[in-house]
Write a protein that holds these residues in place. Structure first.
Motif, PDB file in Angstrom:
ATOM      1  N   ALA A 112       0.758  -1.175  -0.033  1.00 23.00           N
ATOM      2  CA  ALA A 112      -0.013  -0.095   0.000  1.00 23.00           C
ATOM      3  C   ALA A 112       0.742   1.252   0.045  1.00 23.00           C
ATOM      4  CB  ALA A 112      -1.051  -0.104   1.277  1.00 23.00           C
ATOM      5  N   PRO A 113       1.853   1.438   0.766  1.00 21.85           N
ATOM      6  CA  PRO A 113       2.797   2.566   0.781  1.00 21.85           C
ATOM      7  C   PRO A 113       3.410   2.940  -0.682  1.00 21.85           C
ATOM      8  CG  PRO A 113       3.174   1.445   2.673  1.00 21.85           C
ATOM      9  CD  PRO A 113       2.342   0.381   1.766  1.00 21.85           C
ATOM     10  N   LEU A 114       3.553   1.853  -1.467  1.00 22.36           N
ATOM     11  CA  LEU A 114       3.954   2.138  -3.002  1.00 22.36           C
ATOM     12  C   LEU A 114       3.122   3.279  -3.611  1.00 22.36           C
ATOM     13  CD1 LEU A 114       5.134  -1.298  -4.093  1.00 22.36           C
ATOM     14  CD2 LEU A 114       6.459   0.740  -3.087  1.00 22.36           C
ATOM     15  N   LEU A 115       1.737   3.281  -2.930  1.00 20.00           N
ATOM     16  CA  LEU A 115       0.707   4.312  -3.550  1.00 20.00           C
ATOM     17  C   LEU A 115       1.258   5.776  -3.461  1.00 20.00           C
ATOM     18  CD1 LEU A 115      -2.577   2.495  -2.816  1.00 20.00           C
ATOM     19  CD2 LEU A 115      -1.634   2.823  -5.104  1.00 20.00           C
ATOM     20  N   LEU A 116       2.030   5.851  -2.363  1.00 19.28           N
ATOM     21  CA  LEU A 116       2.391   7.281  -2.086  1.00 19.28           C
ATOM     22  C   LEU A 116       3.442   7.599  -2.973  1.00 19.28           C
ATOM     23  CD1 LEU A 116       2.583   7.121   1.739  1.00 19.28           C
ATOM     24  CD2 LEU A 116       0.720   8.314   0.544  1.00 19.28           C
ATOM     25  N   ALA A 117       4.441   6.745  -3.273  1.00 17.06           N
ATOM     26  CA  ALA A 117       5.595   6.972  -4.314  1.00 17.06           C
ATOM     27  C   ALA A 117       5.051   7.023  -5.624  1.00 17.06           C
ATOM     28  CB  ALA A 117       6.620   5.714  -4.376  1.00 17.06           C
ATOM     29  N   LEU A 118       4.093   6.275  -6.018  1.00 19.34           N
ATOM     30  CA  LEU A 118       3.408   6.505  -7.427  1.00 19.34           C
ATOM     31  C   LEU A 118       2.703   7.987  -7.488  1.00 19.34           C
ATOM     32  CD1 LEU A 118       2.379   5.367 -10.055  1.00 19.34           C
ATOM     33  CD2 LEU A 118       0.276   4.486  -8.745  1.00 19.34           C
ATOM     34  N   ALA A 142       2.295  12.304   5.388  1.00 22.73           N
ATOM     35  CA  ALA A 142       1.346  11.218   5.489  1.00 22.73           C
ATOM     36  C   ALA A 142       2.297  10.113   5.959  1.00 22.73           C
ATOM     37  CB  ALA A 142       0.871  10.984   4.172  1.00 22.73           C
ATOM     38  N   VAL A 143       3.284   9.975   5.607  1.00 22.73           N
ATOM     39  CA  VAL A 143       4.359   8.982   6.070  1.00 22.73           C
ATOM     40  C   VAL A 143       4.565   9.167   7.582  1.00 22.73           C
ATOM     41  CG1 VAL A 143       6.728   7.659   5.901  1.00 22.73           C
ATOM     42  CG2 VAL A 143       5.381   8.473   3.810  1.00 22.73           C
ATOM     43  N   VAL A 144       4.991  10.439   8.158  1.00 21.30           N
ATOM     44  CA  VAL A 144       5.421  10.625   9.304  1.00 21.30           C
ATOM     45  C   VAL A 144       4.119  10.364  10.380  1.00 21.30           C
ATOM     46  CG1 VAL A 144       5.851  12.471  11.015  1.00 21.30           C
ATOM     47  CG2 VAL A 144       6.807  12.568   8.806  1.00 21.30           C
ATOM     48  N   VAL A 145       2.884  10.615   9.822  1.00 19.18           N
ATOM     49  CA  VAL A 145       1.724  10.434  10.682  1.00 19.18           C
ATOM     50  C   VAL A 145       1.503   8.828  10.749  1.00 19.18           C
ATOM     51  CG1 VAL A 145      -1.014  10.338  10.519  1.00 19.18           C
ATOM     52  CG2 VAL A 145       0.580  12.510  10.092  1.00 19.18           C
ATOM     53  N   GLY A 146       1.744   8.169   9.426  1.00 21.90           N
ATOM     54  CA  GLY A 146       1.684   6.612   9.666  1.00 21.90           C
ATOM     55  C   GLY A 146       2.538   6.004  10.619  1.00 21.90           C
ATOM     56  N   VAL A 147       3.687   6.499  10.611  1.00 21.40           N
ATOM     57  CA  VAL A 147       4.702   5.763  11.812  1.00 21.40           C
ATOM     58  C   VAL A 147       4.407   6.338  12.952  1.00 21.40           C
ATOM     59  CG1 VAL A 147       6.913   6.299  12.518  1.00 21.40           C
ATOM     60  CG2 VAL A 147       6.826   6.062   9.961  1.00 21.40           C
ATOM     61  N   ALA A 148       3.765   7.546  13.065  1.00 21.20           N
ATOM     62  CA  ALA A 148       3.262   7.881  14.529  1.00 21.20           C
ATOM     63  C   ALA A 148       2.229   7.093  15.152  1.00 21.20           C
ATOM     64  CB  ALA A 148       2.988   9.380  14.613  1.00 21.20           C
ATOM     65  N   GLY A 150       1.496   4.046  14.295  1.00 26.68           N
ATOM     66  CA  GLY A 150       1.863   2.795  14.390  1.00 26.68           C
ATOM     67  C   GLY A 150       1.519   1.751  13.084  1.00 26.68           C
ATOM     68  N   ALA A 151       1.013   2.516  12.120  1.00 31.94           N
ATOM     69  CA  ALA A 151       0.651   1.958  10.891  1.00 31.94           C
ATOM     70  C   ALA A 151       1.665   1.253  10.023  1.00 31.94           C
ATOM     71  CB  ALA A 151      -0.178   2.622   9.946  1.00 31.94           C
ATOM     72  N   THR A 152       2.870   1.758  10.123  1.00 35.54           N
ATOM     73  CA  THR A 152       3.958   1.285   9.549  1.00 35.54           C
ATOM     74  C   THR A 152       5.430   1.450  10.470  1.00 35.54           C
ATOM     75  OG1 THR A 152       5.435   1.251   7.529  1.00 35.54           O
ATOM     76  CG2 THR A 152       4.221   3.254   8.200  1.00 35.54           C
ATOM     77  N   ASP A 153       6.203   0.740  10.459  1.00 34.99           N
ATOM     78  CA  ASP A 153       7.505   0.943  11.185  1.00 34.99           C
ATOM     79  C   ASP A 153       8.665   1.190  10.087  1.00 34.99           C
ATOM     80  OD1 ASP A 153       7.717  -1.525  10.222  1.00 34.99           O
ATOM     81  OD2 ASP A 153       8.296  -2.330  12.152  1.00 34.99           O
ATOM     82  N   LEU A 154       8.291   1.228   9.034  1.00 31.77           N
ATOM     83  CA  LEU A 154       9.388   1.427   7.750  1.00 31.77           C
ATOM     84  C   LEU A 154       9.333   2.973   7.259  1.00 31.77           C
ATOM     85  CD1 LEU A 154       9.126  -2.114   5.883  1.00 31.77           C
ATOM     86  CD2 LEU A 154      10.704  -1.279   7.569  1.00 31.77           C
ATOM     87  N   GLY A 155       9.295   3.828   8.288  1.00 33.00           N
ATOM     88  CA  GLY A 155       9.124   5.158   7.609  1.00 33.00           C
ATOM     89  C   GLY A 155      10.220   5.772   6.749  1.00 33.00           C
ATOM     90  N   TRP A 156      11.491   5.634   7.180  1.00 30.42           N
ATOM     91  CA  TRP A 156      12.549   5.658   6.258  1.00 30.42           C
ATOM     92  C   TRP A 156      12.604   5.243   4.879  1.00 30.42           C
ATOM     93  CZ3 TRP A 156      16.012   2.365   4.519  1.00 30.42           C
ATOM     94  CH2 TRP A 156      16.095   1.121   4.562  1.00 30.42           C
ATOM     95  N   MET A 161      11.223   6.092  -0.832  1.00 33.29           N
ATOM     96  CA  MET A 161      10.547   5.807  -2.016  1.00 33.29           C
ATOM     97  C   MET A 161       9.821   7.044  -2.574  1.00 33.29           C
ATOM     98  SD  MET A 161       9.411   1.745  -1.608  1.00 33.29           S
ATOM     99  CE  MET A 161       8.302   1.977  -0.205  1.00 33.29           C
ATOM    100  N   VAL A 162       9.183   7.622  -1.858  1.00 36.21           N
ATOM    101  CA  VAL A 162       8.422   9.067  -2.143  1.00 36.21           C
ATOM    102  C   VAL A 162       9.249   9.750  -2.700  1.00 36.21           C
ATOM    103  CG1 VAL A 162       7.250  10.691  -1.222  1.00 36.21           C
ATOM    104  CG2 VAL A 162       6.551   8.490  -0.383  1.00 36.21           C
ATOM    105  N   VAL A 163      10.409  10.202  -2.104  1.00 39.46           N
ATOM    106  CA  VAL A 163      11.243  11.008  -2.909  1.00 39.46           C
ATOM    107  C   VAL A 163      11.889  10.744  -4.270  1.00 39.46           C
ATOM    108  CG1 VAL A 163      13.585  12.311  -2.532  1.00 39.46           C
ATOM    109  CG2 VAL A 163      12.058  11.940  -0.695  1.00 39.46           C
ATOM    110  N   LEU A 164      12.281   9.264  -4.122  1.00 40.21           N
ATOM    111  CA  LEU A 164      12.502   8.884  -5.333  1.00 40.21           C
ATOM    112  C   LEU A 164      11.225   9.032  -6.548  1.00 40.21           C
ATOM    113  CD1 LEU A 164      14.696   7.391  -7.204  1.00 40.21           C
ATOM    114  CD2 LEU A 164      13.916   5.169  -6.103  1.00 40.21           C
TER     115      LEU A 164
END
Length: 408
Positions: A112-118, A142-148, A150-156, A161-164
């Motif tokens: 699902a997080p790949l949708l943010l990169a797309l 949105a990534v920061v909120v997801g980590v905060a 607990g939706a994901t622990d792979l924020g970095w 991927m989002v920046v790329l």
């Protein structure tokens, strides 16, 4: 497929970009693929109750991002920039997916997080720079909120991927803008080349036809006055004039054929272009046709470029053609040489016939002005003390040299 491509074309047109229509189909296919895989992952982890509602919302949003674009294009349903909708919809998609958590062992492989990169790539490809940076900030937030939460622990990793993705879209947009600028420059150069060739054809044809008509006129008059047997010399003069006209006509055909070949082949012409050394032959051609021409020519202080020599030749050629057309039989004075400011100056003058308008029509004068100005020179033409004068100044060419002009 044509219908889909046409829809993509309309959308890109509204966004102000002319990407290939298939680009949008690829983005839509990627969105549907990521949604499908993320849904399958959650189904495999086990869904029940409200989870189905969340997945239904996911697919409603996905349908809006794909089919909804068709409604935007067809009915113009949304005003303002369309790209502003993309980050909100993409972030909403991922947020709803995160509401249906995966098993702890499968969470690290969540698609699902790949949708943010797309989404970041899509926004960067169609948004202005400032708005694109704002969109990137929204995705990272949105990534920061997801980590905060607990939706994901792979924020970095997700942030990378989002920046790329954003950088990929940004580079794609810059490449498109460079290609558009290159096409515009190519179109401008193409127009300039066509104008240059048109001017060249005009100069060649106008000059050659002027001499041909002068010779034909001289031949007609000689034949009319040579009808008496005791004046056979006029017949010989008529034949000489007709031979000269025939030679000029053949030369004109060769020049036109060579110029047309430039349209078919972009390589350099095999025959050299006329220059200062050819002006004397040009003047002699008009003299043989009956035009009284007086020329004063001085060599340039330093050697002129081939383009400048061609421009000088064309100015003299066009001026003589205009003189023979509008003031047939009138004396023409030509002066060529460096001026006090070390500029090379061409001046051609002839009397203005009574009743003839002072202005000129056609493409000759504008063509001369364009040709001279392209070489950082200037040209002026007008009536001075009953004389039609054309004066072209071809930039500074070096220190003037003392010399004696050659009178002809």
């Amino acid at each position: 497929m044509r219908w889909l491509l046409r829809r993509s074309e309309i959308l890109f047109c509204r966004l102000g970009y002319d990407y290939p229509p298939v680009y949008l189909l690829i983005a839509d296919a990627g969105l549907i693929l990521f949604c499908a895989i993320a849904t399958i992952q959650r189904y495999a982890s086990g869904v029940s109750g409200s989870d189905w509602v969340y997945l239904g919302v996911v697919w409603a949003l996905a349908a809006w991002l794909t089919v909804g674009e068709l409604l935007i294009c067809t009915f113009d349903a949304v005003g303002g920039p369309i790209d502003t909708l993309i980050p909100f919809m993409m972030i909403a998609l991922v947020s709803v997916f995160w509401c249906v958590p995966l098993d702890p062992g499968a969470a690290h492989g969540d698609v699902a997080p790949l949708l943010l990169a797309l989404g970041a790539a899509m926004c960067a490809a169609v948004a202005p720079n400032k708005r694109g940076v704002l969109h990137l900030s929204m995705y990272l937030a949105a990534v920061v909120v997801g980590v905060a939460v607990g939706a994901t622990d792979l924020g970095w990793m997700i942030s990378s991927m989002v920046v790329l993705g954003w950088a990929t879209g940004f580079l794609l947009q810059k490449q498109l803008l460079l290609m558009q600028a290159e096409r515009r420059e190519r179109a401008r150069q193409y127009a300039l080349d066509r104008a240059g060739i048109a001017a060249e054809v005009h100069d060649v044809v106008a000059h050659s036809l002027s001499i041909v008509l002068l010779n034909v006129t001289a031949a007609r008059r000689a034949i009319e006055s040579g009808q008496c047997p005791e004046n056979d010399s006029d017949i010989a003069e008529a034949l000489d004039a007709l031979r000269d006209a025939e030679g000029q006509g053949r030369a004109a055909m060769n020049d036109v054929r060579r110029t047309i070949e430039l349209l078919r082949d972009e390589s350099a012409p095999e025959q050299p272009q006329p220059g200062l050394s050819d002006i004397e032959a040009l003047i002699d051609g008009f003299r043989r046709a009956g035009s009284p021409v007086t020329a004063r020519m001085e060599p340039p202080a330093v050697a002129l470029s081939s383009a400048t020599e061609l421009a000088v030749y064309r100015v003299v050629q066009e001026s003589l053609s205009n003189a023979s057309k509008h003031a047939a039989g009138a004396p023409v004075n030509i002066s060529l040489g460096p001026a006090e400011r070390a500029e090379f100056v061409v001046r051609v003058s002839n009397p203005v016939p009574d009743g003839h308008p002072a202005g000129t029509r056609g493409y000759g004068l504008p063509g001369m002005v364009s040709r001279v100005e392209n070489l950082d020179g200037s040209l002026r033409a007008g009536v001075e003390q009953g004389q039609w004068c054309v004066e072209a100044v071809f930039g500074a060419v070096g220190a003037a040299e003392d010399g004696v002009g050659v009178n002809r």
